[in-house]
Design a protein around this motif. Structure first.
Motif, PDB file in Angstrom:
ATOM      1  N   VAL A   1       0.940  -1.227  -0.038  1.00 25.18           N
ATOM      2  CA  VAL A   1       0.004   0.104  -0.046  1.00 25.18           C
ATOM      3  C   VAL A   1       0.831   1.211  -0.029  1.00 25.18           C
ATOM      4  CG1 VAL A   1      -0.147   0.023   2.589  1.00 25.18           C
ATOM      5  CG2 VAL A   1      -1.869   0.852   1.358  1.00 25.18           C
ATOM      6  N   SER A   2       0.508   2.360  -0.569  1.00 27.05           N
ATOM      7  CA  SER A   2       1.196   3.529  -0.792  1.00 27.05           C
ATOM      8  C   SER A   2       0.231   4.735  -0.369  1.00 27.05           C
ATOM      9  CB  SER A   2       1.791   4.050  -1.968  1.00 27.05           C
ATOM     10  OG  SER A   2       0.909   3.988  -3.032  1.00 27.05           O
ATOM     11  N   GLY A   3       0.933   5.805   0.148  1.00 29.99           N
ATOM     12  CA  GLY A   3       0.043   6.937   0.596  1.00 29.99           C
ATOM     13  C   GLY A   3       0.814   8.005   0.079  1.00 29.99           C
ATOM     14  N   SER A   4      -0.166   9.233  -0.635  1.00 34.88           N
ATOM     15  CA  SER A   4       0.466  10.070  -1.422  1.00 34.88           C
ATOM     16  C   SER A   4      -0.044  11.531  -1.215  1.00 34.88           C
ATOM     17  CB  SER A   4      -0.049   9.957  -2.800  1.00 34.88           C
ATOM     18  OG  SER A   4       0.270  10.910  -3.604  1.00 34.88           O
ATOM     19  N   CYS A   5       0.634  12.577  -1.656  1.00 37.02           N
ATOM     20  CA  CYS A   5       0.050  13.988  -1.432  1.00 37.02           C
ATOM     21  C   CYS A   5      -1.095  14.222  -2.422  1.00 37.02           C
ATOM     22  CB  CYS A   5       0.990  14.943  -1.698  1.00 37.02           C
ATOM     23  SG  CYS A   5       2.627  14.773  -0.651  1.00 37.02           S
ATOM     24  N   ASP A   6      -1.686  13.324  -2.920  1.00 40.83           N
ATOM     25  CA  ASP A   6      -2.889  13.481  -3.756  1.00 40.83           C
ATOM     26  C   ASP A   6      -4.072  13.283  -2.831  1.00 40.83           C
ATOM     27  OD1 ASP A   6      -2.839  10.658  -3.435  1.00 40.83           O
ATOM     28  OD2 ASP A   6      -2.785  10.419  -5.896  1.00 40.83           O
ATOM     29  N   ALA A   7      -3.872  12.772  -1.332  1.00 40.54           N
ATOM     30  CA  ALA A   7      -4.831  12.619  -0.368  1.00 40.54           C
ATOM     31  C   ALA A   7      -5.281  11.128  -0.761  1.00 40.54           C
ATOM     32  CB  ALA A   7      -5.787  13.673  -0.418  1.00 40.54           C
ATOM     33  N   ASN A   8      -4.766  10.191  -1.404  1.00 43.35           N
ATOM     34  CA  ASN A   8      -5.311   8.778  -1.750  1.00 43.35           C
ATOM     35  C   ASN A   8      -4.057   7.896  -1.226  1.00 43.35           C
ATOM     36  OD1 ASN A   8      -7.627   9.769  -3.056  1.00 43.35           O
ATOM     37  ND2 ASN A   8      -6.412   9.874  -4.871  1.00 43.35           N
ATOM     38  N   ALA A   9      -4.616   6.812  -0.657  1.00 40.76           N
ATOM     39  CA  ALA A   9      -3.647   5.509  -0.331  1.00 40.76           C
ATOM     40  C   ALA A   9      -4.196   4.368  -1.664  1.00 40.76           C
ATOM     41  CB  ALA A   9      -4.306   4.882   0.842  1.00 40.76           C
ATOM     42  N   LYS A  10      -3.300   3.733  -2.002  1.00 37.35           N
ATOM     43  CA  LYS A  10      -3.556   2.882  -3.104  1.00 37.35           C
ATOM     44  C   LYS A  10      -2.628   1.425  -2.893  1.00 37.35           C
ATOM     45  CE  LYS A  10      -3.746   5.889  -7.111  1.00 37.35           C
ATOM     46  NZ  LYS A  10      -5.044   5.453  -7.516  1.00 37.35           N
ATOM     47  N   VAL A  11      -3.719   0.366  -3.038  1.00 38.86           N
ATOM     48  CA  VAL A  11      -3.074  -1.142  -2.941  1.00 38.86           C
ATOM     49  C   VAL A  11      -2.810  -1.505  -4.104  1.00 38.86           C
ATOM     50  CG1 VAL A  11      -3.777  -3.371  -2.160  1.00 38.86           C
ATOM     51  CG2 VAL A  11      -4.618  -1.278  -0.879  1.00 38.86           C
ATOM     52  N   TRP A  12      -1.503  -2.159  -4.325  1.00 36.05           N
ATOM     53  CA  TRP A  12      -0.987  -2.456  -5.508  1.00 36.05           C
ATOM     54  C   TRP A  12      -0.602  -4.171  -5.411  1.00 36.05           C
ATOM     55  CZ3 TRP A  12      -0.027   1.391  -8.864  1.00 36.05           C
ATOM     56  CH2 TRP A  12      -0.026   3.091  -8.416  1.00 36.05           C
ATOM     57  N   ASP A  13      -0.635  -4.763  -6.666  1.00 31.85           N
ATOM     58  CA  ASP A  13      -0.376  -6.080  -6.728  1.00 31.85           C
ATOM     59  C   ASP A  13       0.850  -6.072  -7.524  1.00 31.85           C
ATOM     60  OD1 ASP A  13      -0.137  -8.795  -7.586  1.00 31.85           O
ATOM     61  OD2 ASP A  13      -2.307  -9.089  -7.009  1.00 31.85           O
ATOM     62  N   LEU A  14       1.846  -6.616  -7.009  1.00 37.73           N
ATOM     63  CA  LEU A  14       3.305  -6.821  -7.771  1.00 37.73           C
ATOM     64  C   LEU A  14       3.017  -7.757  -8.974  1.00 37.73           C
ATOM     65  CD1 LEU A  14       5.974  -7.142  -4.796  1.00 37.73           C
ATOM     66  CD2 LEU A  14       5.180  -5.162  -6.084  1.00 37.73           C
ATOM     67  N   ARG A  15       2.322  -8.735  -8.759  1.00 39.61           N
ATOM     68  CA  ARG A  15       1.990  -9.840 -10.145  1.00 39.61           C
ATOM     69  C   ARG A  15       1.698  -9.079 -11.250  1.00 39.61           C
ATOM     70  NH1 ARG A  15      -0.456 -13.593  -5.684  1.00 39.61           N
ATOM     71  NH2 ARG A  15      -1.346 -11.496  -5.311  1.00 39.61           N
ATOM     72  N   ALA A  16       0.365  -8.111 -10.809  1.00 41.64           N
ATOM     73  CA  ALA A  16      -0.286  -7.430 -12.106  1.00 41.64           C
ATOM     74  C   ALA A  16       0.429  -6.426 -12.406  1.00 41.64           C
ATOM     75  CB  ALA A  16      -1.600  -7.229 -11.678  1.00 41.64           C
ATOM     76  N   GLY A  17       1.208  -5.799 -11.491  1.00 46.43           N
ATOM     77  CA  GLY A  17       1.910  -4.499 -11.595  1.00 46.43           C
ATOM     78  C   GLY A  17       1.249  -3.240 -11.807  1.00 46.43           C
ATOM     79  N   GLU A  18      -0.024  -3.349 -11.027  1.00 53.87           N
ATOM     80  CA  GLU A  18      -1.042  -2.095 -11.049  1.00 53.87           C
ATOM     81  C   GLU A  18      -1.828  -2.142  -9.790  1.00 53.87           C
ATOM     82  OE1 GLU A  18      -4.752  -4.784 -13.072  1.00 53.87           O
ATOM     83  OE2 GLU A  18      -3.311  -3.590 -14.357  1.00 53.87           O
ATOM     84  N   CYS A  19      -2.381  -0.891  -9.954  1.00 51.28           N
ATOM     85  CA  CYS A  19      -3.360  -0.482  -8.453  1.00 51.28           C
ATOM     86  C   CYS A  19      -4.498  -1.482  -8.551  1.00 51.28           C
ATOM     87  CB  CYS A  19      -3.674   0.915  -8.616  1.00 51.28           C
ATOM     88  SG  CYS A  19      -4.738   1.392  -7.118  1.00 51.28           S
ATOM     89  N   THR A  20      -5.011  -2.145  -7.503  1.00 47.24           N
ATOM     90  CA  THR A  20      -6.081  -2.701  -7.370  1.00 47.24           C
ATOM     91  C   THR A  20      -7.223  -2.318  -6.511  1.00 47.24           C
ATOM     92  OG1 THR A  20      -5.268  -3.881  -5.398  1.00 47.24           O
ATOM     93  CG2 THR A  20      -4.862  -5.165  -7.686  1.00 47.24           C
ATOM     94  N   GLN A  21      -6.823  -1.245  -5.657  1.00 47.73           N
ATOM     95  CA  GLN A  21      -7.905  -0.467  -5.054  1.00 47.73           C
ATOM     96  C   GLN A  21      -7.506   1.000  -4.520  1.00 47.73           C
ATOM     97  OE1 GLN A  21      -7.847  -3.727  -1.706  1.00 47.73           O
ATOM     98  NE2 GLN A  21     -10.185  -3.505  -1.828  1.00 47.73           N
TER      99      GLN A  21
END
Length: 266
Positions: free
Chosen positions: A207-227
């Protein structure tokens, strides 16, 4: 007019009767609360005490990270703007190693959790520097990972051979530690990425947190954001997975700390 006044009076009487009925039902179901409790609840923590004070840095300590559950599980690494990484034994407060940094403007550090043989750090030099602790004394980085166009805000090992970094350039990168090659770029944030956390027991998820005020969950296998998780009104500065992996916490410039349950979002 008389008819309207009578209807108003009748409505008031009905309202009062409903209030009485509600109060009666509330009293019947009252099992006690904080206002009626006769015994004060015990605090979760009886007392908080400082167990150890680790002294050795001479500048601002910007980051620290515990080692894993190996035989060296009592070790931790700290990063300071005095230009040093220090490996500590938290049990006996001993300095195990002191590692000189090429740049003192360090912002993050990480301990590889399975073997405890690697540490990493980075900051305003835009690099992620990897150090092998078995090279004693450690005088220079074993590998310097260069691809970010902004400061390095956070880094976390996935395996001894993989590490994820987040940056002020708005991206996260998965690296091959041995070759120093960036294998996957994660680029869906619209602001600086300030923090990341790898899911314990399922290291393909972070999971990552950003200055865009959003948190994103990522899957390394897919290489993309899932939530994507919304709710904060300002920069997210820190994220951390809950130990069971089903939730994570965030801290923001909006003065709020939020807990997000991943099972409640599609």
């Amino acid at each position: 007019m008389g008819d309207i006044e009578e209807r108003i009076a009748d409505a008031k009487r009905q309202a009062e009767e409903l209030k009485s009925q509600i109060e009666s039902l509330r009293n019947e179901k009252n099992t006690g609360g904080m206002s009626t409790a006769t015994v004060s609840p015990k605090p979760l923590v009886q007392s908080i005490k400082t167990r150890r004070i680790l002294k050795g840095h001479f500048g601002k300590v910007y980051a620290l990270h515990w080692g894993g559950q190996s035989e060296n599980g009592t070790n931790l690494v700290s990063a300071s703007q005095d230009g040093k990484l220090i490996i500590w034994n938290a049990l006996n407060m001993a300095k195990v190693q002191s590692i000189p940094l090429r740049s003192s403007w360090v912002m993050t550090c990480a301990f590889e959790p399975s073997s405890n043989e690697l540490v990493a750090c980075g900051g305003l030099d835009n690099l992620c520097s990897i150090y092998k602790l078995t090279d004693n004394p450690v005088l220079r980085a074993t590998k310097e990972l260069a691809a970010h166009d902004g400061y390095l805000s956070c880094c976390r090992f996935v395996t001894p051979g993989q590490i994820i970094t987040s940056s002020g350039d708005g991206t996260c990168i998965l690296w091959d530690v041995e070759t120093g090659i960036a294998t996957t770029n994660f680029m869906e944030h619209a602001g600086d990425v300030m923090s990341l956390s790898v899911k314990e027991g399922e290291s393909n998820i972070f999971v990552s947190g950003s200055c865009d005020a959003n948190a994103k969950v990522w899957d390394l296998r897919a290489g993309e954001c899932t939530q994507t998780f919304h709710g904060h009104e300002s920069d997210i500065n820190s994220v951390q997975f809950f130990p069971d992996g089903y939730a994570f916490g965030t801290g923001s410039d909006d003065s709020h700390r939020r807990i997000f349950d991943m099972r409640r979002y599609n």
